[in-house]
Enzyme design. Structure first.
Site, PDB file in Angstrom:
ATOM      1  N   HIS A 264     -74.258  21.580 -27.334  1.00 30.58           N
ATOM      2  CA  HIS A 264     -72.858  21.699 -27.766  1.00 30.58           C
ATOM      3  C   HIS A 264     -72.449  20.504 -28.624  1.00 30.58           C
ATOM      4  O   HIS A 264     -72.710  19.366 -28.260  1.00 30.58           O
ATOM      5  CB  HIS A 264     -71.956  21.783 -26.528  1.00 30.58           C
ATOM      6  CG  HIS A 264     -70.592  22.286 -26.824  1.00 30.58           C
ATOM      7  ND1 HIS A 264     -69.687  21.566 -27.553  1.00 30.58           N
ATOM      8  CD2 HIS A 264     -69.978  23.444 -26.502  1.00 30.58           C
ATOM      9  CE1 HIS A 264     -68.565  22.270 -27.660  1.00 30.58           C
ATOM     10  NE2 HIS A 264     -68.717  23.409 -27.026  1.00 30.58           N
ATOM     11  N   SER A 282     -63.539  20.624 -25.458  1.00 32.92           N
ATOM     12  CA  SER A 282     -63.539  22.007 -25.932  1.00 32.92           C
ATOM     13  C   SER A 282     -63.704  22.138 -27.432  1.00 32.92           C
ATOM     14  O   SER A 282     -63.140  21.382 -28.222  1.00 32.92           O
ATOM     15  CB  SER A 282     -62.235  22.675 -25.539  1.00 32.92           C
ATOM     16  OG  SER A 282     -62.124  23.898 -26.227  1.00 32.92           O
ATOM     17  N   ARG A 328     -71.966  26.463 -33.292  1.00 40.04           N
ATOM     18  CA  ARG A 328     -72.370  25.287 -32.531  1.00 40.04           C
ATOM     19  C   ARG A 328     -73.739  24.747 -32.919  1.00 40.04           C
ATOM     20  O   ARG A 328     -73.910  23.533 -33.046  1.00 40.04           O
ATOM     21  CB  ARG A 328     -72.367  25.633 -31.042  1.00 40.04           C
ATOM     22  CG  ARG A 328     -70.975  25.852 -30.544  1.00 40.04           C
ATOM     23  CD  ARG A 328     -70.955  26.214 -29.087  1.00 40.04           C
ATOM     24  NE  ARG A 328     -69.563  26.363 -28.655  1.00 40.04           N
ATOM     25  CZ  ARG A 328     -69.205  26.787 -27.462  1.00 40.04           C
ATOM     26  NH1 ARG A 328     -70.123  27.115 -26.582  1.00 40.04           N
ATOM     27  NH2 ARG A 328     -67.931  26.881 -27.134  1.00 40.04           N
ATOM     28  N   ARG A 433     -75.174  31.138 -28.841  1.00 41.37           N
ATOM     29  CA  ARG A 433     -73.966  31.792 -28.357  1.00 41.37           C
ATOM     30  C   ARG A 433     -72.747  31.304 -29.119  1.00 41.37           C
ATOM     31  O   ARG A 433     -72.609  30.120 -29.378  1.00 41.37           O
ATOM     32  CB  ARG A 433     -73.767  31.515 -26.874  1.00 41.37           C
ATOM     33  CG  ARG A 433     -72.482  32.100 -26.342  1.00 41.37           C
ATOM     34  CD  ARG A 433     -72.346  31.936 -24.850  1.00 41.37           C
ATOM     35  NE  ARG A 433     -72.211  30.548 -24.424  1.00 41.37           N
ATOM     36  CZ  ARG A 433     -71.109  29.810 -24.586  1.00 41.37           C
ATOM     37  NH1 ARG A 433     -70.053  30.297 -25.201  1.00 41.37           N
ATOM     38  NH2 ARG A 433     -71.078  28.563 -24.159  1.00 41.37           N
TER      39      ARG A 433
END
Lengths: 635, 246
Positions: A264, A282, A328, A433
């Site tokens: 991430h 986030s 990402r 994802r």
């Protein structure tokens, strides 16, 4: 390998399946039992939904309460193609974004179903009382996330995962109250019981008393999350583990897409040697935050002292169409490239800036506070830095595993009666994802898919002989499990479980992380084998076999050490770059990934073949009927 | 930094516990409090001793599993953080730190700093939900909810279930925890229908679990990592009384 994809056009497959799925008569449902391991969004929602239908459920988690599962930590949001913003969203567009985001390495039918069920999830959650963000007119609000050009991410401040999980947890507690669910907290699964080729129960350990328990059932669901914690430093909770799925794997279930692990881009950087976790900030922050590094390498000035024309907004520069909202994998890799070339910032030079000054100037501090207040205060609590006044420092960290147990369209593994839901399976995200799709997938698997596919399986088991816990398969599993636990306690070496975990994590970050190459992976496999031998020779577990965190860690690590080797094997065998899997040998001169559809358009599903034998590779070809395979460009 | 620790050690639920002394010489300011305990445990393992058992999981302040009394304060000296969010920069070289489990009759100690908070689960089981079955629900936008109401419901829903409110209360009352759930659900139109039954059942379960009564000292709000307001308790009392009278 039969994925059991229903016939018909893409948009009708799921309706066709539902129309023809077998049912169980209400009177028979209470005679059927299902074990659900894990109480995160996938596990809690599946357990609650099946209990509501009338099945007998046994729910297990290692935490002290079902509400603590790591779904709780997801911050930014959950995607749904409601098209409330009238900005061109649709099921097809969401399906396309997801399959493109996954770099064309996921199953069309599964991904389409995910998009198709997304709208109902928002309805479902609102009915449960999830306090999503609202506009002033009272209607639901949403925002954008990486990898898409529409606004489809619903959120509850920066605690969306917590609020969705509480909805599922409360639904589960309601069923505990009806007596249809028995709750087993502080339990870990030690083994899967397979009898005549079918999953018929689990062996579990009570983490308070140490007692080994036998549980039989007509079907077993593993909803035990991902294994990103294998890297030690990650965004995951300390207890996240691969043990349930790995032990099922050793009983015959295939593992797929094993090395597809999302790193991430927006996490807090490592600040010292004793750190145990890298906190996620986030991705929603990228809606208003701009990412940059100093143009000049080794620039030691305070970020606020670096003038505009000496900053490199590298995502905006390299990917003008998506800018700071690039997916990402691409954002993380771009950050690594800048950090590796000496442009990193912070004490360890391992971070990039995420800057809100422009957004604050344009929208005002109050609006930014309302959107991200808790994230800013979390950042300040950990770093002592006020991000309203100076840029946040962020860095990539291991986060989500796209890989997991191989499942067919019904979410059943290749072992009949064993299902895998949520992050524990491999199915929907391909090689990368998209943000806000994990909460979605976990919920859709549990609320909308399992309630159809599991009864369909159970309908075929109505006449099967009931297994009891005195079956020899339980004896054998218990004997092996006890042996392993005793072994951990009796090695009495010099090194702690954490030592091995940290060593393994560092090795994986170096050689099977954001970038991989053949030489590195081959070395890694060798090093992992050595580490494994050292583990069984020099491990030191103190204490007894009752409440013992170290004993829990040892079991998880034994599994991680085996899984790590398969991760590297998987990465080695896939000679292309796709999504999160970036093989340095396969890139353009500009550093973009080169995917190889001719040779690698398949899912790698690995079969365990014994401890000293290499895994057997099975290939599930990916057939694309509705989309054209293109180069995944966000430029 | 050099840190002196006095930590509660207790073998089993029934065993008698005691404070034990430990010294750490190499604590750094950027370490989190739990990393400091990790460091201690590394040393205990090297010495062949059983580690200090403590609950934790996400280490980012949201799962609610961690929580100890640090120098008599739930989650330590900083306001509105969980134990995992506390860093050693809040302490000084040479400090002595007392570490104990959250104490309450309804939170039995399992071992060392680990406690059993299943009483919280049972109070939710008694009625802390909206009875909406899964799978089928009406279109989400068919019930508009004002921005203000949604935000207020969120403020209550943010509770992480750590139990600091109980641990810090001189009566070991769970009023803040229970009232936060009651308020979260009663503020929303979907949750209003079962409001009377919910408040009665949850309070009955709270009493059965042996939590004490609320005497309005407001200590709970001071320690709450999510800053859940004591006004929730007032709301709970109002809902309870309203249910009784009307």
């Amino acid at each position: 390998m039969d994925a059991k994809i229903p016939a018909g056009p893409l948009s009708e497959k799921w309706s066709n399946y539902k129309s023809h799925a077998r049912l169980v008569n209400p009177a028979n449902r209470k005679k059927m039992s299902v074990i659900v391991v894990g109480t995160g969004l996938a596990g809690a929602s599946a357990a609650a939904s099946l209990a509501e239908q009338g099945y007998k459920i046994k729910s297990f988690c290692f935490q002290d309460a079902a509400r603590r599962a790591h779904s709780v930590a997801a911050q930014g949001g959950v995607n749904a193609c409601k098209n409330y913003k009238n900005d061109g969203d649709s099921i097809y567009r969401m399906f396309y974004d997801t399959i493109k985001g996954g770099d064309f390495r996921s199953r069309e039918a599964n991904v389409y179903r995910l998009a198709e069920c997304s709208a109902s999830l928002i309805d479902q959650s609102v009915a449960q009382g999830v306090p999503f963000a609202r506009e002033y007119g009272g209607y639901l609000n949403n925002r954008s996330f990486g990898g898409v050009q529409v606004s489809r991410t619903f959120y509850a401040r920066g605690q969306t995962g917590q609020q969705l999980l509480l909805g599922a947890y409360q639904a589960l507690m309601r069923q505990v109250n009806t007596g249809r669910v028995s709750l087993h907290t502080r339990h870990e699964m030690l083994d899967l019981i397979v009898i005549d080729g079918k999953a018929k129960g689990i062996l579990a350990r009570n983490l308070e008393t140490g007692e080994i328990e036998r549980h039989a059932a007509d079907a077993v669901i593993l909803a035990t999350g991902g294994y990103g914690k294998i890297y030690y430093l990650s965004t995951l909770a300390m207890g996240c583990n691969a043990s349930a799925i790995w032990r099922a794997h050793k009983k015959g279930a295939y593992m797929a897409g094993v090395s597809w692990i999302q790193i991430h881009p927006t996490c807090l950087p490592q600040s010292g040697e004793h750190q145990s976790k890298l906190t996620l900030m986030s991705e929603s922050l990228r809606n208003d935050g701009r990412i940059w590094v100093p143009l000049k390498a080794d620039d030691n000035r305070n970020p606020n002292d670096i003038p505009e024309n000496e900053r490199d907004y590298y995502l905006e520069r390299r990917y003008p169409a998506f800018g700071n909202l690039a997916p990402r994998d691409i954002s993380s890799r771009a950050a690594k490239e800048r950090i590796d070339t000496g442009h990193g910032v912070g004490v360890m030079k391992n971070a990039v800036c995420l800057d809100f000054s422009k957004a604050i100037k344009e929208q005002g501090e109050k609006v930014i506070e309302e959107k991200y207040g808790n994230l800013f205060s979390m950042y300040e609590k950990i770093t002592g830095i006020n991000a309203y006044k100076q840029p946040m420092l962020i860095s990539p960290a291991a986060h989500f595993t796209m890989g997991g147990l191989w499942v067919d369209y019904t979410l059943m593994t290749n072992i009949p009666g064993l299902f895998a839901l949520g992050e524990a399976n491999f199915s929907d995200h391909g090689a990368n994802r998209l943000g806000a799709n994990s909460l979605l997938q976990a919920c859709v698997d549990g609320y909308f898919i399992a309630p159809y596919t599991i009864p369909d399986y159970l309908a075929g088991e109505l006449k099967a002989e009931k297994i009891t816990t005195d079956h020899p398969a339980f004896d054998e599993a218990e004997k092996k499990a006890k042996q392993q636990l005793n072994n951990f306690l009796s090695v009495k070496g010099k090194l702690s479980a954490d030592y091995f975990h940290k060593t393994l994590g560092k090795l994986l970050y170096d050689k099977c992380g954001l970038a991989r190459n053949k030489k590195g992976l081959e070395e890694a496999i060798e090093e992992i084998r050595n580490l494994q031998q050292q583990f069984y020779r020099e491990l030191n577990i103190t204490g007894d076999d009752k409440v013992n965190t170290e004993l829990e860690k040892a079991g998880r690590l034994a599994d991680y050490l085996e899984l790590a080797e398969l991760m590297c094997e998987d990465a080695l065998s896939r000679e292309e770059s796709c999504g999160a899997h970036f093989r340095e040998e396969f890139q353009t001169p500009e550093g973009e990934a080169i995917r190889n559809d001719k040779d690698f358009c398949y899912v790698s599903a690995w079969e365990w073949n014994g401890a000293d034998q290499p895994h057997i590779l099975h290939k599930e070809p990916l057939l694309f009927e509705s989309v054209e395979l293109t180069v995944r460009s966000y430029k | 930094m050099k840190i002196f620790l006095k930590i509660w050690r207790q073998e089993t639920r029934e065993a008698k516990g005691e404070m034990k002394n430990y010294v750490l010489d190499d604590v750094t300011e950027d370490m989190s409090f739990l990393s400091m305990l990790d460091l201690l445990n590394e040393k205990l393992i090297a010495a062949g001793e059983r580690v200090v058992e403590f609950d934790h999981d996400c280490r980012e302040g949201i799962c609610g599993q961690c929580g100890v009394m640090i120098n008599g304060q739930a989650h330590g000296p900083l306001p509105h953080v969980t134990t995992c969010q506390l860093h050693m920069r809040s302490f000084n070289n040479g400090d002595t730190i007392y570490v104990e489990p959250f104490r309450a009759k309804s939170f039995p100690v399992i071992r060392d700093l680990k406690i059993d908070r299943s009483s919280f689960d049972r109070m939710i089981q008694a009625g802390g939900y909206i009875s909406a079955s899964t799978g089928q629900a009406p279109e989400a936008n068919s019930i508009p909810i004002s921005h203000k109401t949604a935000e207020a419901a969120f403020d209550s829903a943010a509770c992480i279930g750590c139990g600091a409110c109980v641990a810090t209360c001189k009566n070991s009352s769970a009023a803040l925890f229970v009232s936060a759930k009651i308020t979260h659900l009663v503020l929303l139109p979907q949750g209003k229908i079962e409001a009377d039954e919910r408040v009665r059942k949850m309070i009955a379960q709270m009493n059965e679990e042996g939590f004490g009564h609320c005497s309005n000292t407001e200590a709970c709000e001071v320690e709450c990592p999510q800053q859940i307001s004591v006004l929730n308790i007032a709301r709970m009392n109002w809902e309870f009384n309203k249910g009784g009278f009307l």
